[in-house]
Write a protein that holds these residues in place. Sequence first.
Motif, short mmCIF file in Angstrom:
data_model
loop_
_atom_site.label_atom_id
_atom_site.label_comp_id
_atom_site.label_asym_id
_atom_site.label_seq_id
_atom_site.Cartn_x
_atom_site.Cartn_y
_atom_site.Cartn_z
N VAL A 117 3.83 1.61 -7.66
CA VAL A 117 4.29 2.91 -8.83
C VAL A 117 5.61 2.47 -9.13
N ILE A 121 6.71 -0.21 -11.71
CA ILE A 121 6.56 0.53 -12.52
C ILE A 121 8.11 0.87 -12.88
N LEU A 155 -0.32 -0.51 -14.25
CA LEU A 155 -0.79 0.00 -13.60
C LEU A 155 -2.62 -0.56 -12.92
N SER A 158 -1.07 -2.31 -10.06
CA SER A 158 -0.90 -1.28 -9.10
C SER A 158 -1.87 -0.85 -7.93
#
Length: 180
Positions: A117, A121, A155, A158
């Motif tokens: 994450v 991300i 997400l 992840s």
Amino acid sequence: MERNITHIALFAALIAVLGLVPKIDLISGVPITAQSLGIMLCGTVLGARRGALAVLLFLGLVAAGLPLLSGGRGGLGVFAGPSVGYLVGFPIAAFVAGLVVERWKVSIGIASFAGAVLGGIVVMHIFGIIGMSIMLGKSLTEAAMLAVPFIAGDLLKSGLAAGITRGLARARPASVLSRN
């Protein structure tokens, strides 16, 4: 040494193979691809340094003209498009993901998810948003709005990266170099 080189080359190949999954083109010109999962796995499995080196090897092959990016893209021209920020952010994202897994001594699944994450991300989108802002002539806010459609899939990726890393750590603990 030889084992490190093999792992780096193997994960660069993994990123390339994930480019075979069909891309989904968005209005921003930045496609949704499975390759960001490979970036996350480079960090969570190989660790910070080796993960970043695997991504740099992959990007070097792309720059040399090999059509390894999703949709068969390659060459120096891809570094002059709207996805340039993401490409620049790839090795840094892998490094951060690996650093989290190496340093945070909680369960491998939790550390891998947090690393994916944070690196895959947060870091990747910081670079991607800046790149889109510059290349598309948009404000940072406008570019950030273009990145919103990526978040749900990221997400999910992840979670996949964490699950794969945890499964690999259970099956072959020595192969998860981020924890060795």
